[in-house]
Design an enzyme around this catalytic site. Structure first.
Site, PDB file in Angstrom:
ATOM      1  N   ASP A  86       0.813  -1.221   0.000  1.00 23.31           N
ATOM      2  CA  ASP A  86       0.000   0.000   0.000  1.00 23.31           C
ATOM      3  C   ASP A  86       0.841   1.263   0.000  1.00 23.31           C
ATOM      4  OD1 ASP A  86       0.815  -0.681   2.667  1.00 23.31           O
ATOM      5  OD2 ASP A  86      -0.652   0.741   3.455  1.00 23.31           O
ATOM      6  N   GLU A 179       0.150  -1.564   5.444  1.00 18.58           N
ATOM      7  CA  GLU A 179       1.172  -1.213   6.428  1.00 18.58           C
ATOM      8  C   GLU A 179       0.984   0.208   6.918  1.00 18.58           C
ATOM      9  OE1 GLU A 179       5.284   0.417   7.555  1.00 18.58           O
ATOM     10  OE2 GLU A 179       3.812   1.080   6.084  1.00 18.58           O
ATOM     11  N   ASP A 202      12.325  -0.924   3.496  1.00  7.83           N
ATOM     12  CA  ASP A 202      11.333   0.146   3.619  1.00  7.83           C
ATOM     13  C   ASP A 202      11.945   1.430   4.160  1.00  7.83           C
ATOM     14  OD1 ASP A 202       8.813   1.299   3.528  1.00  7.83           O
ATOM     15  OD2 ASP A 202       8.137   0.437   5.420  1.00  7.83           O
ATOM     16  N   HIS A 385       5.307   9.961   1.462  1.00  7.31           N
ATOM     17  CA  HIS A 385       3.957  10.432   1.811  1.00  7.31           C
ATOM     18  C   HIS A 385       3.665  11.832   1.278  1.00  7.31           C
ATOM     19  CE1 HIS A 385       3.751   7.588   5.597  1.00  7.31           C
ATOM     20  NE2 HIS A 385       4.253   6.994   4.523  1.00  7.31           N
TER      21      HIS A 385
END
Length: 412
Positions: A86, A179, A202, A385
């Protein structure tokens, strides 16, 4: 070093994966929270089978698991690799249109045809990326390097191991949903991921090796008011919005994300929603130290009790606190080989390891709560983000090199 054709494969994989709309939905009650995550999971299942992995499965929750046996009888360890499907709900991940900048020359980067741009004036790390190939957004969405860069890097490393028949240990692979909202990992099939330790791919900047993270919780505070026509409200109206604003003032003004770094924790007002009759405030509570974390949760509880006592409300404000994840360090420190192997792998390919705490969480934090050490490795990405998200292709290559070097399991 990775050949040119492998660099092309790596880029093509990444560009393909970001075309899947996999943004998670924060209020979802089920996983996967978005259809696109299952679509990407099915695509990865197909590719893993093509690469020759065994026991390739996709659960009804969109968790992908697979296994590649060691091709050298002397390499008996089993190492896990994890990335998530995601993208963050904090910025649109629909219709991502990546732009590839060959040999970045420095200076500002205009994003698409709008007014968005990325500047080294605001992002000093860009000075380190001069001469590299950068993948950026068009200024309307996030990029999805978090965590599709990690997925592309894992898949490319597996492809190279198979094509070149490089000696490697047993490998378990997992791609997880949701996640970003802390949901999907709760459906993780630990029985299908038996390994000595694992790594989430990540992280961010090249060299990052992370094995400490926040303890995390979410607090929801609900206020109840009473509405009436404003012309006749004196002595009758109770404005829940006003109550919420007053309550917000009790928090330490310097203990917020924008004023803290390193291992300093914070309170973060993430959401303020409602009207005169009802308001809900959502706070993120974060701290590395377990005792400080407990004190932060107690602080909010005490403030709610004081506020209720002070106001004498007919319907008192309500508090709900939910733990999200814990600091993985207590587990990782008992498996020092997981850190030593990553350190050696980075040094072997000319990268200086940068041990740093994660001011956030990963699936590795949950896996650690189940007893599996799972440090976090860099992806070469930045500004996650956000519409300013970018990733360096050379940084992604470095990650692939480190993954391959780790899976050789030298000196274990």
């Amino acid at each position: 070093m990775i050949s040119q054709i492998d660099k092309t494969e790596l880029l093509e994989r990444f560009l393909h994966y970001v075309s899947f709309h996999t943004q998670s939905k924060p209020n979802a009650k089920h996983s996967p929270s978005s259809v696109g995550q299952m679509k990407l999971a099915m695509q990865l299942q197909k590719e893993l089978i093509q690469l020759g992995l065994e026991n390739v499965e996709v659960s009804k929750y969109a968790v992908v698991t697979a296994f590649l046996p060691a091709n050298d009888p002397n390499l008996t360890k089993t190492i896990g690799l994890v990335a998530h499907l995601d993208t963050s709900p904090q910025c649109s991940g629909k219709n991502v249109r990546p732009e590839v900048i060959e040999e970045y020359r420095g200076g500002d980067i205009a994003l698409g045809i709008g007014e968005e741009f990325i500047s080294p004036v605001y992002y000093s790390f860009m000075q380190k990326l001069v001469g590299q190939t950068l993948i950026v957004t068009d200024g309307t969405t996030l990029l999805g390097a978090d965590n599709k860069a990690g997925i592309a890097e894992i898949m490319t490393a597996l492809s190279i191991l198979q094509k070149e028949n490089i000696p490697h240990c047993n490998i378990r692979v997992a791609f997880t949903p949701d996640e970003e909202i802390g949901l999907g990992i709760h459906y993780f099939p630990m029985e299908k991921f038996s390994c000595d330790w694992a790594y989430t791919i990540d992280g961010g900047e090249v060299g990052e090796l992370e094995y400490e993270n926040f303890n995390a919780a979410t607090a929801k505070v609900r206020f109840f008011g009473r509405n009436i026509h404003t012309g006749y409200a004196k002595g009758k109206m109770l404005n829940a919005l006003t109550l919420a604003c007053e309550f917000q003032q009790v928090f330490p003004v310097d203990e917020v994300p924008e004023k803290t770094d390193g291992k300093v924790g914070f309170y973060h007002l993430e959401d303020f929603s409602g009207d005169i009759e009802q308001v809900e405030l959502t706070y993120l509570i974060r701290d590395f130290d377990e005792q400080n974390f407990a004190q932060r949760k107690a602080f909010i509880k005490n403030q709610v009790e004081k506020f209720n006592a002070k106001k004498g409300l007919k319907k008192p404000i309500e508090l709900e606190i939910q733990d999200s994840y814990q600091n993985m360090y207590d587990v990782v420190k008992n498996v020092p080989q997981s850190i030593e192997l990553a350190d050696r792998a980075m040094k072997a390919v000319g990268i200086k390891p940068n041990h740093k705490p994660i001011r956030g969480g990963t699936d590795g934090a949950f896996l650690a709560s189940k007893g599996l050490a799972c440090p976090n490795i860099f992806t070469g990405g930045y500004n996650f983000h956000s519409k300013h998200e970018l990733v360096s292709l050379q940084g992604m290559e470095n990650t692939v090199q480190v993954i391959i070097e780790m899976l050789k399991c030298k000196d274990l």
